[in-house]
Enzyme design. Sequence first.
Site, PDB file in Angstrom:
ATOM      1  N   GLU A 173       4.634  -1.263   5.046  1.00 45.18           N
ATOM      2  CA  GLU A 173       5.247  -2.492   4.522  1.00 45.18           C
ATOM      3  C   GLU A 173       6.507  -2.937   5.276  1.00 45.18           C
ATOM      4  O   GLU A 173       7.598  -2.975   4.713  1.00 45.18           O
ATOM      5  CB  GLU A 173       5.571  -2.323   3.041  1.00 45.18           C
ATOM      6  N   GLU A 369      -2.472   1.083  -0.936  1.00 41.28           N
ATOM      7  CA  GLU A 369      -1.734   1.252  -2.193  1.00 41.28           C
ATOM      8  C   GLU A 369      -2.226   0.214  -3.183  1.00 41.28           C
ATOM      9  O   GLU A 369      -2.431  -0.945  -2.819  1.00 41.28           O
ATOM     10  CB  GLU A 369      -0.214   1.055  -2.032  1.00 41.28           C
TER      11      GLU A 369
END
Length: 459
Positions: A173, A369
């Site tokens: 991320e 995720e």
Amino acid sequence: MSFQPNQIKQLAQRFPSDFTFGSATASWQIEGSSATRGASVWDDFAAVKGNIKDGTVADPACDSVNRYKEDIELLKYLGVDTYRFSVSWPRVYDFKNDKPNQEGLDYYSNLIDGLIEADIKPTLTMYHWDLPSELQEKGGWQWSGITDEFEKYAELLASNFADRVDTWATLNEPWVVSFLGHATKIHAPGLGDPRAGFISAYYQMVAHGKAMRVLRAHNANRAGTVLNLTEIITDFESCTDAVKHVDNLQNGIWLDMLSGRGISEFTKQATGEFTDWSFVNEEELKLASEPIDFLGINYYTPNRIEPAEDVQEFIVGQEPEVYPGTRDVRFVSREPKSLMGWEVRAESLTNTIRATAKALPGVPLMITENGGAFPDEIDGDEVHDPQRTDYYFQHLSACADAIDEGIDLQGYYCWSLMDNIEWAEGLEKRFGIFYVDHSTQKRTAKDSAKFIRELLASR
């Protein structure tokens, strides 16, 4: 619960036989034992009163450095194929003495061996936000030398673990690092400088490319990176320009760099008030588009935009400031929503997978995720979490829908294996499928863990 037990079996059988199921964690969130490693930007950030809501610091977290064997038992209970963990850069390299930290390398080596022994494939994330403090002092992700440091770090990990790790992710991320950590002060290092956000975005992607080359040189089995991508939605025509801008900062700029499209003219114009992008070197930028074997998508919630009002709802990580240049709109979320204020909308996951496949054709995708912070009801030795269990059922169904469309989606990791430090939210927001009593470190399977176990046993 909105599904019946027979539907679990039906859902399991919607996935191809080679589809990979796993669970995921991150080093700073679970490890503890900060005295046995160097300091990171998250330690420095947590030391400032008010930065982390409940004052949580790195210790003890889930004490996973000492309890990793126990954590492997949790994975065996679930029946997962793979475990995604991240390496703490300051645990494997001692910047004070400028040499590798053998104790730290041994910890990960033992974890990897333990996973392989349990027939669980190790998925290693190189960078999940815990930048060594010594590198931040040199400018961190705004310093041009950071990409060479990351290359050396990749070399250290690859030379130790390339023969045993199944899947590698270079970054986790980068959007969060750039826009929550640099453009705003929500996450470490907490700079609050939009220009710094764009510089860090660029250098992270160049570092990713250099690490990919290292992994190739070491014949790594499978290597890629992880982005947090999502659908940006609105019901208002007046918000269409804002949607385009937010979508570009959340999704577009990362996919552009990965695909070799570079920094688009749209991006340059939309961010011109903050930067002229003069720090970009075109040769260096090419590194960001090194071929990858997969792209990991971290997905939790859509971003929903409406015309601005005085009141901005509580939604963690969603506010105009985290998308520099966003004006006259606010972020909202509709019921049902998680304790983070995040709207639960599984169809946005299917839409995100579809849009990503289109933007990055030919690259296999994985959901690296997915999960939620929901209330846990403790009932003796049982922990009931119907909203989380329902969330998993809906979002796994959304993944199966994407596969039905012919999209090359190869894996899914639930976030998270256990309750841990939820960054700036501290210990209050629980994402785990195993409940952790933070005073005793006792792990207890929640109903969501039992759901995942039943799903995987039904394949």
